[in-house]
Design a protein around this motif. Structure first.
Motif, mmCIF file in Angstrom:
data_model
loop_
_atom_site.group_PDB
_atom_site.id
_atom_site.type_symbol
_atom_site.label_atom_id
_atom_site.label_comp_id
_atom_site.label_asym_id
_atom_site.label_seq_id
_atom_site.Cartn_x
_atom_site.Cartn_y
_atom_site.Cartn_z
ATOM 1 N N THR A 3 2.322 -5.113 14.951
ATOM 2 C CA THR A 3 1.967 -4.864 13.564
ATOM 3 C C THR A 3 3.058 -4.052 12.884
ATOM 4 N N LEU A 4 3.508 -4.559 11.754
ATOM 5 C CA LEU A 4 4.478 -3.819 10.946
ATOM 6 C C LEU A 4 3.745 -3.283 9.730
ATOM 7 N N GLY A 5 3.737 -1.980 9.586
ATOM 8 C CA GLY A 5 3.076 -1.375 8.430
ATOM 9 C C GLY A 5 4.070 -1.204 7.292
ATOM 10 N N LEU A 6 3.654 -1.597 6.098
ATOM 11 C CA LEU A 6 4.536 -1.446 4.936
ATOM 12 C C LEU A 6 3.816 -0.544 3.937
ATOM 13 N N VAL A 7 4.396 0.630 3.699
ATOM 14 C CA VAL A 7 3.740 1.554 2.770
ATOM 15 C C VAL A 7 4.629 1.826 1.571
ATOM 16 N N GLY A 8 4.000 2.221 0.492
ATOM 17 C CA GLY A 8 4.732 2.528 -0.727
ATOM 18 C C GLY A 8 3.766 2.604 -1.878
ATOM 19 N N GLU A 9 4.229 3.121 -3.003
ATOM 20 C CA GLU A 9 3.346 3.280 -4.149
ATOM 21 C C GLU A 9 3.090 1.948 -4.820
ATOM 22 N N SER A 10 2.111 1.931 -5.718
ATOM 23 C CA SER A 10 1.841 0.680 -6.415
ATOM 24 C C SER A 10 3.048 0.328 -7.289
ATOM 25 N N GLY A 11 3.381 -0.935 -7.327
ATOM 26 C CA GLY A 11 4.518 -1.370 -8.121
ATOM 27 C C GLY A 11 5.846 -1.227 -7.419
ATOM 28 N N CYS A 12 5.839 -0.948 -6.105
ATOM 29 C CA CYS A 12 7.121 -0.759 -5.432
ATOM 30 C C CYS A 12 7.660 -2.067 -4.869
ATOM 31 N N LYS A 36 8.787 12.278 3.688
ATOM 32 C CA LYS A 36 8.207 13.607 3.873
ATOM 33 C C LYS A 36 7.179 13.882 2.776
ATOM 34 N N LEU A 37 7.556 13.543 1.556
ATOM 35 C CA LEU A 37 6.648 13.768 0.431
ATOM 36 C C LEU A 37 5.350 12.975 0.604
ATOM 37 N N LEU A 38 5.511 11.700 0.982
ATOM 38 C CA LEU A 38 4.341 10.843 1.171
ATOM 39 C C LEU A 38 3.414 11.426 2.223
#
Lengths: 322, 323, 278
Positions: A42-51, A250-252
């Motif tokens: 499984t590859l997780g892809l994270v980021g804010e909306s609209g990224c 880090k922020l996330l």
């Protein structure tokens, strides 16, 4: 070997500023993304909306064409392949959507929804019903649900139907585009467990797109962090979560709400100085995180840093590590 | 500490062809001055309905508050007197909703929208100083460059900024209570953390109390002083936040905590623990304890009798026959 | 229709506008269908010497200038008027849905060409276009229906296109495309049924418009040709005896008025039920 490889995927959108100009600018929804998805992982892809997460999902499914770059499925390049030749490959890559309300056609019964991909790949009529029954049992719903309409189901049940439809053609890669984000907590846990079980059973590979970072940590083997169309950091899950390298990561991670952490003791945390907003007209060649970075350097303003390996399989795009 | 708001036996139902479908059933709670009460529950558990019932702000005309008392600083709010309620809404009890995009009027500038609220509730501010007041308000909720932003329109702001404007609008009248209905659900995690910190700061600096509604146990646990857990229109557990986190009593609360993926510390745990079954829909609640079909600890009595809220000790109540 | 399960029968029956519209249409339709059973005379039977008789027990609505029984002509005329209304709207709907769906789904240049064609069609004043076409072709009932249909599909095409533009971005369409379902099947199975609600409303209102249009054409003498009766050309006959025979104008005029009202009420009711739901 990786079952799915993205190489330098870029998707630009041109936009017009006025009636008379031919075109006056471009937005990069996805910018030079390279990712590998290993078989059965499984590859997780994270980021804010609209990224650009969903744009990427659409490119993988060949619903939109990338401006440049290549997608390899099982070693075969697929973005240049014609739709007709691609059709047999379509059944190998499937998707589960976020919103269980809009992802099922309201006017079809559950059995017709699940049967649709089977009809599309020209399965024999008498085998279809058998397969549909098998699928609905696999996602944990009773046979009585086959004749119902989507509006008679709860959110969790709809999502199960969505999963059954995606599994119908025995795919090898499943793109889960925020597949559990809109579900209630107790239902979400049920669906996650179902997905994990199915992965083990069929050696499925997941691209798990989500914004819930603690959930991504739980399900993913590797994680990629995306910001404004660019991969900032990618690597094995534990490495990213225990030793985040990029200031954005880090922020996330710092922002993950948890009842175990108190907000008051987080005075040292990073702050986004400006809220994320698309500034179209500005031309800026530097790091896209420059304005919000706690430790900006002069070189960050001039160009975008490239991905650099700082640990085993751990890549970061930041000048701090050049 | 003194109680700011006290709600007793609140009942709200959906009236349809002579039948009443209970949406909020016998809900009682209180909020102390300068504190945050977190109201947590899954969708359809009646959180929003409870919040709207406080000032009888029910949108559907088939929904009605049938019963219950709401007391603000010891004085009862008459839920049937629309004029009295209008005075309270916005002035003493202000609302913030989930979608900042739809809560703001797209054709009015930020200044006009705040001014509107201001003129309605604040007669003590001179007309000349209104602009400066709005600017300081926007600064107080952490909007940078507020002299410029004041004349912008909602579509020119980001989601986080819009939610800050909503909070500024709610704070203009210096309310005693802010009802925040999932204020961060539509926002990204980084912005969410900022908005939560802002709410905490408002509590500290302005002494406002907040009824914070969310489906996310993590957020509620992080921000609240008290927590009320709702299930199927009822409060099933109410206690101090620390108490609830350290030692949840109701099987539903325990189950919810176990569902959280961030509880899992070991890499060898392969599956999340779940609560079996589905959340019952309003109008379709089971007899007896409403949680009993999904409860791992149920016994005979659970399916026959509805448990009352049982006081365990001061400020701790559980709706379960186990206690 | 399967797609209508969203608007259940109970809600429909509780809606006064829709029900009264439906009742009017039902009564008029029964009147038209049972024309051979209820009319005492053949519509073109001429009774010599009995022209312009006022309504009486023998001739319920009186007779016309040629001595034909008006009630019988009204009953047979109802058939023509209703058929023209329904068939021409069907033609318009088929055409409109077809072009709208293709324009909306394929977008880009296909969309551009079709929609500019629609714009051009909308530039012509409808009645003059029909006048010109009917002048070129021989005016018979089939030509009238086709011509009315062919000049009134543009609104429906626009509706369908707009609906499909938003529908095709929905996840269930993406899911179908990701499974490799053919474009034709996606349009027929997923898009068109979901876009039908506004079309049904618009078509219902369109029937009223088509009936009016047919009456106007017949009144001008270029619609349904005598001796075939239609409400429009009965009205035209009345023109000659306007001052002396009030029944000649009242009955066809009222019939047109009531039928159009019925379809408009039903259309408005359906709009409430299908489109303005929360």
């Amino acid at each position: 070997m990786a079952i799915l490889t993205l190489k330098d995927i870029t998707k630009k959108y041109l936009f017009k500023n006025s009636f008379f100009s031919f075109y006056s600018g471009e937005i990069k929804a996805v910018d030079g993304v390279c990712l590998e998805l290993e078989e059965g992982k499984t590859l997780g892809l994270v980021g804010e909306s609209g990224c650009g997460k969903s744009t990427l999902a659409n490119i993988i499914l060949k619903l939109i064409e990338p401006t440049t770059g290549e997608v390899f499925f099982n070693g075969k390049e697929i973005t240049q392949v014609r739709e007709k030749e691609f059709r047999p490959l379509r059944r190998q890559i499937q998707i589960v959507f976020q919103d269980p309300y809009s992802s099922l056609s309201l006017r079809l019964r559950v059995k017709d929804i699940i049967a649709e991909p089977l009809e599309a790949c020209l399965m024999e009529k008498n085998k279809i019903l058998e397969r549909v029954k098998e699928l609905i049992a696999q996602v944990g719903l009773g046979q009585e649900y086959l004749v119902r309409f989507p509006h008679q189901l709860s959110g969790g049940q709809r999502q199960r139907v969505g999963i059954a439809r995606a599994l119908a053609t025995s795919p090898r890669v499943l793109v889960l585009d925020e597949a559990v984000s809109s579900l209630d907590l107790s239902t979400q846990a049920q669906i996650i467990n179902l997905l994990i079980r199915l992965q083990e059973q069929y050696k499925l590979s997941y691209l798990f797109i989500a914004h819930d970072l603690s959930l991504v940590r739980f399900v993913s083997d590797t994680v990629a962090v995306m910001y404004k169309g660019i991969i900032f950091e990618k690597g094995p899950t534990e490495m990213i979560y225990d030793n985040p390298a990029h200031p954005y990561t880090k922020l996330l991670l710092n922002s993950i709400p948890s009842f175990e952490k108190s907000l008051k003791n987080r005075k040292d945390r990073y702050m986004i100085k400006q809220d994320f907003s698309l500034n179209k007209s500005e031309k800026f060649f530097g790091c896209s995180f420059y304005q919000n970075c706690p430790k900006p350097m002069p070189c960050c303003e001039k160009q975008m840093p490239g991905l650099k390996e700082i640990g085993k399989n751990h890549f970061v795009s930041c000048f701090c590590y050049e | 500490m003194a109680k700011l708001l006290e709600v007793k036996n609140l009942n709200t139902g959906f009236h349809h062809e002579g039948r009443i479908i209970p949406l909020v059933d016998d809900v009682s709670f209180f909020i102390e001055k300068q504190s945050i009460l977190g109201l947590v529950g899954e969708s359809g558990s009646g959180k929003t309905m409870t919040a709207l019932s406080l000032t009888n702000l029910l949108i559907d005309r088939n929904c009605r508050v049938d019963n219950g008392r709401v007391m603000l600083e010891g004085k009862e709010i008459s839920l049937s007197d629309e004029n009295c309620l209008k005075e309270k809404r916005g002035k003493e009890i202000a609302y913030i909703f989930q979608e900042p995009t739809t809560s703001l009027n797209p054709v009015m500038s930020i200044r006009e929208q705040i001014e509107e609220v201001l003129l309605m509730h604040r007669t003590d501010i001179e007309r000349k100083s209104i602009k400066n007041f709005i600017i300081t308000q926007l600064q107080a909720v952490g909007i940078h460059n507020s002299e410029k932003k004041i004349s912008s329109f909602p579509h020119q702001l980001s989601g986080g900024e819009k939610q800050r404007v909503m909070i500024a609008m709610a704070m203009v009248s210096r309310p005693k209570l802010i009802v925040a209905d999932e204020p961060t659900t539509a926002l990204d995690v980084t912005i969410q953390a900022q908005i939560l910190t802002l709410l905490l700061e408002l509590k500290e600096n302005f002494g406002v109390s907040i009824l914070f509604i969310s489906h996310d146990l993590n957020i509620v646990g992080q921000i609240s002083d008290y927590i009320a857990v709702m299930y199927a229109g009822q409060i099933v557990e109410f206690s101090k936040a620390k108490e609830l986190i350290n030692c949840p009593r109701h099987p539903y609360t325990i189950g919810l905590f176990n569902c959280l993926p961030n509880r899992i510390k070991h890499a060898n745990v392969k599956e999340l623990s779940t609560i079996q079954g589905e959340v019952p829909k309003a109008g379709n609640f089971p007899d007896g304890c409403r949680f009993h079909p999904r409860c791992p600890k149920k016994f005979d009595r659970c399916s026959k009798e509805m448990p009352p809220l049982i006081s365990l000790k001061e400020d701790q109540e559980v709706r379960c026959w186990l206690y | 229709m399967k797609g209508l399960h969203l608007c259940n029968m109970k809600k429909f029956l509780n809606h006064r506008l829709a029900v009264s519209g439906a009742i009017i249409i039902l009564v008029i339709s029964v009147f038209a269908i049972s024309a051979p059973l209820i009319s005492p005379y053949q519509p073109d039977d001429i009774a010599i010497g009995q022209y312009l008789l006022a309504p009486s027990a023998k001739h319920w609505m009186g007779t016309d200038i040629l001595g034909r029984d008006l009630f019988s002509r009204m009953a047979y005329g109802a058939r023509i008027s209703l058929i023209v209304g329904l068939v021409s709207v069907c033609i318009a709907v088929i055409q409109g849905v077809f072009f709208g769906a293709i324009a909306g789904y394929y977008g880009k240049s296909v969309d551009n060409i079709i929609m500019r064609f629609v714009d051009i069609m909308l530039c012509f004043p409808n009645i003059f276009l029909i006048l010109a076409l009917v002048a070129l072709l021989e005016p018979n009932i089939i030509i009238i229906m086709v011509v009315i249909g062919a000049t009134s599909w543009m609104g429906i095409a626009r509706l369908v296109r707009a609906e499909i533009l938003s529908l095709k971005e929905r996840d269930f369409v993406k899911a179908a495309r990701a499974c490799g379902v053919s474009d034709f099947k996606i349009i027929i199975r997923h898009l068109v049924p979901n876009a039908m609600a506004p079309v049904i409303v618009s078509a219902t209102l369109g029937v009223a418009g088509a009936i009016l249009l047919e009456s106007s054409l017949s009144f001008l003498g270029i619609g349904v040709q005598p001796p075939t009766p239609s409400w429009g050309n009965i009205l035209m006959d009345a023109k000659l005896s306007l001052g002396i025979a009030w029944w000649m104008t009242l009955f066809p005029g009222a019939a047109i008025f009531i039928t159009v009202l019925g379809y408009n009420l039903l259309g408005e009711g359906l709009r409430d039920l299908l489109l303005l739901r929360k």
